[in-house]
Design a protein around this motif. Structure first.
Motif, short mmCIF file in Angstrom:
data_model
loop_
_atom_site.label_atom_id
_atom_site.label_comp_id
_atom_site.label_asym_id
_atom_site.label_seq_id
_atom_site.Cartn_x
_atom_site.Cartn_y
_atom_site.Cartn_z
N LEU A 295 37.17 34.20 38.11
CA LEU A 295 37.11 35.53 37.50
C LEU A 295 38.21 36.44 38.04
O LEU A 295 38.89 37.14 37.27
N VAL A 296 38.41 36.41 39.36
CA VAL A 296 39.44 37.27 39.96
C VAL A 296 40.83 36.88 39.45
O VAL A 296 41.65 37.75 39.10
N SER A 297 41.11 35.59 39.40
CA SER A 297 42.42 35.14 38.94
C SER A 297 42.66 35.55 37.49
O SER A 297 43.78 35.96 37.13
N PHE A 298 41.63 35.46 36.66
CA PHE A 298 41.76 35.86 35.26
C PHE A 298 42.13 37.34 35.15
O PHE A 298 43.02 37.72 34.38
N VAL A 299 41.44 38.17 35.94
CA VAL A 299 41.70 39.61 35.90
C VAL A 299 43.12 39.92 36.37
O VAL A 299 43.84 40.74 35.76
N VAL A 300 43.55 39.26 37.46
CA VAL A 300 44.88 39.53 38.01
C VAL A 300 45.97 39.04 37.05
O VAL A 300 46.99 39.72 36.84
N ILE A 301 45.78 37.86 36.46
CA ILE A 301 46.75 37.36 35.48
C ILE A 301 46.83 38.30 34.28
O ILE A 301 47.92 38.62 33.78
N MET A 302 45.66 38.77 33.81
CA MET A 302 45.63 39.71 32.70
C MET A 302 46.40 40.98 33.04
O MET A 302 47.15 41.51 32.20
N LEU A 303 46.25 41.46 34.27
CA LEU A 303 46.98 42.64 34.70
C LEU A 303 48.48 42.39 34.68
O LEU A 303 49.26 43.24 34.21
#
Length: 322
Positions: A295-303
Motif C-alpha cells: 500500500l505504501v509503495s503504491f501511494v509513493v509511486i502515485m505521488l
C-alpha cells in the motif's frame, strides 16, 4: 476507416489524444500486471520459463499476422489501401533492436531468478526508468526538467519500498543481481526504441516484428533447454494463449500506442505500477498475503507519477498519429 471511427468516438466523448494515450497506458499496465501471474500458472503446470515465453511470442506472432491479413483484405475491398511502408536501413535496425531488447529482457530476468532472490531481482528491475532517462540523454539527446527528475526519484523510492520487507530473509547473490541489472537496462531501452518507431509505424506493425524476432531468437534456446515446448492440456493452452493475448498483444500493444503522445521516460516510470498491481492480483488469485509495504509503495509511486505528469518532459508535442 478505423482512424475515422476512433476520431469520431473521441469527439463524442470529448477526449483529447493525450487523454486517450493515458487511458491506453493505464489499461496496458493492468494487462501487463497479469504477466507474472500467468507465467507462474504455466510454470506450476506443464512448462518451464523459456517454453512459456516462447509460446507467448509465437502465439502473438500468429495473432498479429492474422490481424494484418484481415486489415489488408478489408483495405483491398474498400479500395483504400495505405501507401506501402518503406523500410529503410535505420528502420530495420530499430525493429531488430526492439525484438532483441524484449527477448534479452525476458531471458535475462528468467536467468536472474534462478540465481538470486525475487526481491533482489525486483529491486534491480525498478531501476529501468533510470536507464530510460540515461539512454534518452546519451543516445537521442533528450532533456528532462527538474520536476520530472524529482518525480522519478519519488516513484523509484516507492518501488524500492515494495521489496524492502523481503530482504530480511534472503542473501545477496552477485551474479544473479548483475543479470537482473542487465535485464533492467534492456527494459529501459525498450520504450526509447518504440518511441522512435512510432513516428513511422503503427503499434500492430511494431509488435508483429517484436513477437516474430523474439520467437526466432528463443527457438534454439527452448529446443536445447526445455523437455517440453508446447502445453499438453487444455488448461496449459488456455494459460499461454491468455499470456499472449492479454500481456503481449493487449498490454504491449497499448503500451506502444501511447508512446506516440507520452514520452518514453514518463511511460517507463509508470511501469513501476506493474509489480504493485501484480501483487494485488496474486493476493486475489493465489491468496498471497499483502503487507503494508504494498500500500505504501503504491501511494509513493502515485505521488511520483503525479509530480512528473505536470512536467513538460511527460507529454510530447502534438504530432500526426500513425
Amino acid at each position: 476507416m478505423f482512424k475515422a471511427k476512433l476520431k469520431f468516438l473521441q469527439e463524442q466523448l470529448f477526449l483529447t489524444p493525450t487523454t486517450v494515450a493515458i487511458i491506453s497506458l493505464v489499461v496496458g499496465l493492468i494487462a501487463l500486471s497479469f504477466s507474472p501471474i500467468l507465467i507462474r500458472l504455466s510454470e506450476e503446470g506443464e512448462l518451464g520459463p523459456n517454453a512459456t515465453i516462447f509460446n507467448r511470442f509465437w502465439i502473438s506472432t500468429v495473432a498479429f499476422a492474422l490481424w494484418n491479413g484481415v486489415t489488408a483484405a478489408q483495405n483491398r475491398l474498400s479500395h483504400s489501401e495505405p501507401k506501402p511502408q518503406v523500410y529503410t536501413t535505420r528502420l530495420l535496425l530499430l525493429l531488430l533492436g526492439v525484438g532483441f531488447v524484449m527477448f534479452a529482457t525476458l531471458i535475462l530476468w528468467a536467468w536472474s531468478l534462478n540465481q538470486t532472490s525475487v526481491a533482489n531481482s525486483t529491486l534491480m528491475h525498478n531501476l529501468a526508468p533510470l536507464f530510460t532517462v540515461l539512454g534518452g540523454w546519451l543516445i537521442w539527446g533528450k532533456r528532462f526538467d527538474g520536476r520530472f527528475l524529482m518525480g522519478m526519484f519519488i516513484a523509484m523510492l516507492g518501488a524500492c519500498i515494495l521489496a524492502y520487507q523481503d530482504f530480511s530473509s534472503v542473501g545477496d547473490k552477485f551474479q544473479g543481481d548483475i543479470l537482473a541489472l542487465l535485464s533492467a537496462s534492456f527494459l529501459g531501452l525498450y520504450p526509447l526504441i518504440v518511441e522512435e518507431l512510432r513516428t513511422q509505424l503503427s503499434p500492430i506493425a511494431i509488435m508483429t516484428w517484436c513477437s516474430a524476432i523474439g520467437t526466432l531468437l528463443l527457438l534454439p534456446i527452448v529446443i536445447f533447454t526445455e523437455e517440453r515446448i508446447f502445453p499438453c492440456s487444455l488448461s496449459g493452452w488456455l494459460t499461454v494463449i491468455s499470456l499472449a493475448l492479454v500481456c503481449q498483444i493487449l498490454g504491449l500493444g497499448l503500451y506502444a500506442y501511447c508512446l506516440n503522445k507520452l514520452s518514453s521516460g514518463f511511460v517507463s516510470l509508470c511501469d513501476l505500477f506493474v509489480p504493485v498491481l501484480s501483487a494485488q492480483g496474486a493476493w486475489f488469485i493465489f491468496s498471497e498475503k499483502l503487507n503494508w509495504t504494498t500500500l505504501v509503495s503504491f501511494v509513493v509511486i502515485m505521488l511520483g507519477v503525479y509530480v512528473t505528469s505536470f512536467s513538460q518532459s511527460a507529454i510530447k508535442p502534438e504530432i500526426e498519429s500513425v
